[in-house]
Write a protein that holds these residues in place. Structure first.
Motif, PDB file in Angstrom:
ATOM      1  N   LEU A 140      -2.983   0.313  -4.013  1.00 13.65           N
ATOM      2  CA  LEU A 140      -3.625   1.626  -4.080  1.00 13.65           C
ATOM      3  C   LEU A 140      -3.990   1.971  -5.521  1.00 13.65           C
ATOM      4  N   ARG A 165       1.278  11.150   9.231  1.00 12.79           N
ATOM      5  CA  ARG A 165       0.360  10.241   9.947  1.00 12.79           C
ATOM      6  C   ARG A 165       1.065   8.944  10.334  1.00 12.79           C
ATOM      7  N   ILE A 189     -11.843   8.317   2.967  1.00 11.35           N
ATOM      8  CA  ILE A 189     -10.784   7.504   2.372  1.00 11.35           C
ATOM      9  C   ILE A 189      -9.476   7.702   3.138  1.00 11.35           C
ATOM     10  N   GLY A 190      -9.346   8.885   3.733  1.00  4.48           N
ATOM     11  CA  GLY A 190      -8.069   9.222   4.373  1.00  4.48           C
ATOM     12  C   GLY A 190      -7.064   9.684   3.336  1.00  4.48           C
ATOM     13  N   THR A 191      -7.506  10.536   2.404  1.00  8.55           N
ATOM     14  CA  THR A 191      -6.587  11.002   1.354  1.00  8.55           C
ATOM     15  C   THR A 191      -5.486  11.872   1.961  1.00  8.55           C
ATOM     16  N   THR A 192      -4.506  12.180   1.146  1.00 10.59           N
ATOM     17  CA  THR A 192      -3.422  13.034   1.623  1.00 10.59           C
ATOM     18  C   THR A 192      -3.827  14.512   1.570  1.00 10.59           C
ATOM     19  N   ASN A 208       1.132  13.548  -3.497  1.00 13.38           N
ATOM     20  CA  ASN A 208       0.660  12.630  -2.444  1.00 13.38           C
ATOM     21  C   ASN A 208       1.788  11.678  -2.055  1.00 13.38           C
ATOM     22  N   ALA A 209       2.728  11.458  -2.963  1.00 14.28           N
ATOM     23  CA  ALA A 209       3.874  10.593  -2.677  1.00 14.28           C
ATOM     24  C   ALA A 209       4.896  11.361  -1.854  1.00 14.28           C
ATOM     25  N   ASP A 250       4.741   3.333   0.484  1.00 20.88           N
ATOM     26  CA  ASP A 250       5.707   3.476   1.582  1.00 20.88           C
ATOM     27  C   ASP A 250       6.600   2.253   1.737  1.00 20.88           C
ATOM     28  N   GLN A 279       3.225   5.435  -4.755  1.00 21.54           N
ATOM     29  CA  GLN A 279       2.206   4.647  -4.048  1.00 21.54           C
ATOM     30  C   GLN A 279       2.499   3.145  -4.215  1.00 21.54           C
ATOM     31  N   VAL A 304      -1.294   3.589   5.169  1.00 22.28           N
ATOM     32  CA  VAL A 304      -1.836   4.827   5.772  1.00 22.28           C
ATOM     33  C   VAL A 304      -3.194   5.069   5.146  1.00 22.28           C
ATOM     34  N   TRP A 335       0.838  -1.213   0.000  1.00 15.77           N
ATOM     35  CA  TRP A 335       0.000   0.000   0.000  1.00 15.77           C
ATOM     36  C   TRP A 335       0.868   1.256   0.000  1.00 15.77           C
ATOM     37  N   VAL A 380      -8.339   3.699  -2.429  1.00 17.03           N
ATOM     38  CA  VAL A 380      -7.193   3.696  -3.352  1.00 17.03           C
ATOM     39  C   VAL A 380      -6.859   5.136  -3.708  1.00 17.03           C
ATOM     40  N   THR A 381      -5.779   5.320  -4.447  1.00 17.72           N
ATOM     41  CA  THR A 381      -5.505   6.638  -4.996  1.00 17.72           C
ATOM     42  C   THR A 381      -6.185   6.704  -6.362  1.00 17.72           C
TER      43      THR A 381
HETATM   44  P1  IMP Z   1      -4.858  10.394  -2.335  1.00 17.97           P
HETATM   45  O1  IMP Z   1      -3.873   9.777  -3.258  1.00 17.97           O
HETATM   46  O2  IMP Z   1      -4.322  11.610  -1.615  1.00 17.97           O
HETATM   47  O3  IMP Z   1      -6.177  10.674  -3.014  1.00 17.97           O
HETATM   48  O4  IMP Z   1      -5.189   9.341  -1.152  1.00 17.97           O
HETATM   49  C1  IMP Z   1      -5.874   8.114  -1.418  1.00 17.97           C
HETATM   50  C2  IMP Z   1      -5.307   6.996  -0.559  1.00 17.97           C
HETATM   51  O5  IMP Z   1      -3.996   6.681  -0.994  1.00 17.97           O
HETATM   52  C3  IMP Z   1      -5.203   7.319   0.929  1.00 17.97           C
HETATM   53  O6  IMP Z   1      -5.409   6.135   1.668  1.00 17.97           O
HETATM   54  C4  IMP Z   1      -3.748   7.748   1.076  1.00 17.97           C
HETATM   55  O7  IMP Z   1      -3.264   7.565   2.399  1.00 17.97           O
HETATM   56  C5  IMP Z   1      -3.085   6.795   0.104  1.00 17.97           C
HETATM   57  N1  IMP Z   1      -1.809   7.306  -0.434  1.00 17.97           N
HETATM   58  C6  IMP Z   1      -1.639   8.244  -1.397  1.00 17.97           C
HETATM   59  N2  IMP Z   1      -0.330   8.427  -1.637  1.00 17.97           N
HETATM   60  C7  IMP Z   1       0.332   7.584  -0.847  1.00 17.97           C
HETATM   61  C8  IMP Z   1       1.727   7.277  -0.677  1.00 17.97           C
HETATM   62  O8  IMP Z   1       2.611   7.822  -1.347  1.00 17.97           O
HETATM   63  N3  IMP Z   1       2.020   6.328   0.252  1.00 17.97           N
HETATM   64  C9  IMP Z   1       1.068   5.675   0.958  1.00 17.97           C
HETATM   65  N4  IMP Z   1      -0.238   5.915   0.825  1.00 17.97           N
HETATM   66  C10 IMP Z   1      -0.609   6.856  -0.070  1.00 17.97           C
END
Ligand code: IMP
Length: 431
Positions: free
Chosen positions: A229, A304, A127-130, A38-39, A13, A225, A274, A11, A239-240
């Motif tokens: 995801l 987080r 979702i817990g997005t970034t 987000n990465a 990291d 990611q 995360v 997932w 997911v992203t």
């Molecule tokens: P988003 O990509 O910000 O929309 O987040 C969607 C989901 O992907 C959430 O659960 C985030 O925690 C996860 N996520 C996004 N980028 C990463 C990353 O680089 N590492 C780990 N989880 C990520």
């Protein structure tokens, strides 16, 4: 010269940043092809720690060219901050070392507003997005109402595109989300300076990569990611919003599949996640806490605390299949020193069925109980080891079992955050 894709098998990291940084010495060009800020790739170079979100981690090697491909979504303010940071560390001395695709979509402030407002609205089901505006930007791309880098760096094009897209965007912000509307002139003003700073780097990345290949250069495609995801192959909807699997290295950078020689999966020796969503091997006990503190499992982008658990071979096999892996790199093996015994999840029990060996749809995965195999751990520290035969027997056995369960060979091992804490078994660039 070989072209290699590096992809996360869990997932996210998994420690891709360090591996890419290390493999960069064997490559000429390093490409990001999906995701955005987000990465977060944490690097420790000469004792100095820093995090990159958009620019490939290969930027810390002079003379290499880093490409931010068309499949990436770019926050211009973040990109400028990162360029300044990297330059401050003494890298990116020559502007020709960074290419930003003119096709890449731009994250604007309203994408972040929408991301945050939606998460608030979802309450307990978030979702817990970034919070970086990733999903809303990719939505606009697919809906053909996005702003691209080629628009951003051309003030007339930017204004024209915003005139087309903002009326609907403002209706959505105000009527659906109850947010303030955005003002076209304010956006133009906000991005004016960053756009001019980025302009020298903006180019046709696909064409650049074709030319690099013609000259026999080696390309490293750096996934962000992780496979679970992936918007198609991950634990949807947790997911992203991009395809994280290796196939997208082609689409997201503008090369054909025939250009790829190897796909290497990066896999943590245990599992973390995360954000929300199913995680069958999650440990909410002292072992989970030990993994988090020893492994420093806190998000590089959001800070987080990461959820931690045992290695899940079902997840890694899923990544093996959806990426077509030709090898694995196991990271953070050192974190397991002192944990005895260790457990490996070899399948799931779902609704009384003990033999589920593939990742099922999310609603079923939420009910999955891990079926564990228990193996001996080791107490020795792995610090300073640089050959496979120096590893304790139990660590060798653990690795052999992971390779067997996933179905591919291990080509490298990472035993700590520093560049030199790495055991190379086979370099995918030297075939
Ligand atoms: P988003 O990509 O910000 O929309 O987040 C969607 C989901 O992907 C959430 O659960 C985030 O925690 C996860 N996520 C996004 N980028 C990463 C990353 O680089 N590492 C780990 N989880 C990520």
């Amino acid at each position: 010269m070989p072209n290699v894709v590096i992809t996360g098998t869990q997932w996210g990291d998994e420690g891709k940043g360090k591996i890419v940084d290390s493999l960069t010495s064997s490559a000429d060009v390093i490409v990001r092809f999906q995701g955005g800020a987000n990465a977060g790739h944490t690097l420790v170079v000469n004792g100095r720690r820093f995090v990159l979100h958009l620019i490939p981690s290969g930027v810390c090697h002079a003379g290499k060219v880093c490409v931010v491909g068309g499949g990436v979504v770019i926050d211009p303010l973040e990109l400028v901050t990162e360029i300044d940071q990297v330059k401050g560390f003494g890298y990116l001395v020559n502007d020709a070392e960074l290419i930003v695709s003119e096709q890449a979509h731009v994250i604007l402030p309203y994408h972040k507003t929408i991301d945050a407002a939606r998460e608030r609205g979802l309450g307990g089901k978030k979702i817990g997005t970034t919070g970086r505006g990733i999903g809303p930007c990719y939505e606009d791309k697919v809906a053909r109402r996005g702003i691209r880098m080629c628009d951003l760096v051309d003030p007339d094009a930017l204004r024209a595109r915003l005139e087309d897209v903002l009326p609907e965007k403002n209706l959505y912000l105000e009527r659906v989300l109850g947010e303030k509307p955005v003002d076209l002139d304010a956006i133009v003003e906000q991005v004016r300076e960053p756009a001019q700073r980025i302009k020298p780097y903006v180019a046709n990345a696909s064409r650049y990569l074709a030319e690099a290949r013609r000259q026999g250069k080696s390309i490293l495609f750096e996934g962000a990611q992780g496979s679970l995801l992936d918007v198609d192959h991950g634990t949807y909807p947790f997911v992203t919003s991009s395809n994280t699997v290796a196939g997208n290295a082609c689409v997201g950078s503008g090369i054909g599949p025939t250009a790829i020689d190897e796909v290497i999966g990066i896999c943590k020796a245990y599992t973390t996640r995360v954000g929300a969503g199913p995680f069958p091997t999650e440990l909410e006990d002292s072992v989970g806490e030990a993994l988090r503190s020893r492994g420093d499992e806190f998000g590089a982008t959001t800070g987080r605390a990461r959820r931690c658990g045992w290695f899940d071979a079902v997840v890694a096999r899923h990544a093996m299949r959806t990426n077509g892996l030709t090898g694995l790199i196991i990271t953070k093996l050192d974190v397991l020193s002192g944990l005895d015994p260790l457990k490996i999840c070899v399948g799931y029990r779902i609704d009384g069925n003990d033999h589920v060996d593939t990742v099922p749809p999310t609603r079923l995965l939420e009910r999955a109980e891990p079926v564990y195999e228990t193996v001996p751990g080791w107490t020795e520290s792995l610090s300073g080891l640089n050959r496979l035969d120096q590893l304790p027997g139990a660590a060798r056995h653990y690795l052999d079992r992971l390779a067997e369960l996933v179905g591919t060979e291990i080509v490298m091992l990472s035993l700590g955050p520093k560049r030199e804490e790495l055991i190379e078994i086979r370099n995918p660039f030297r075939r």
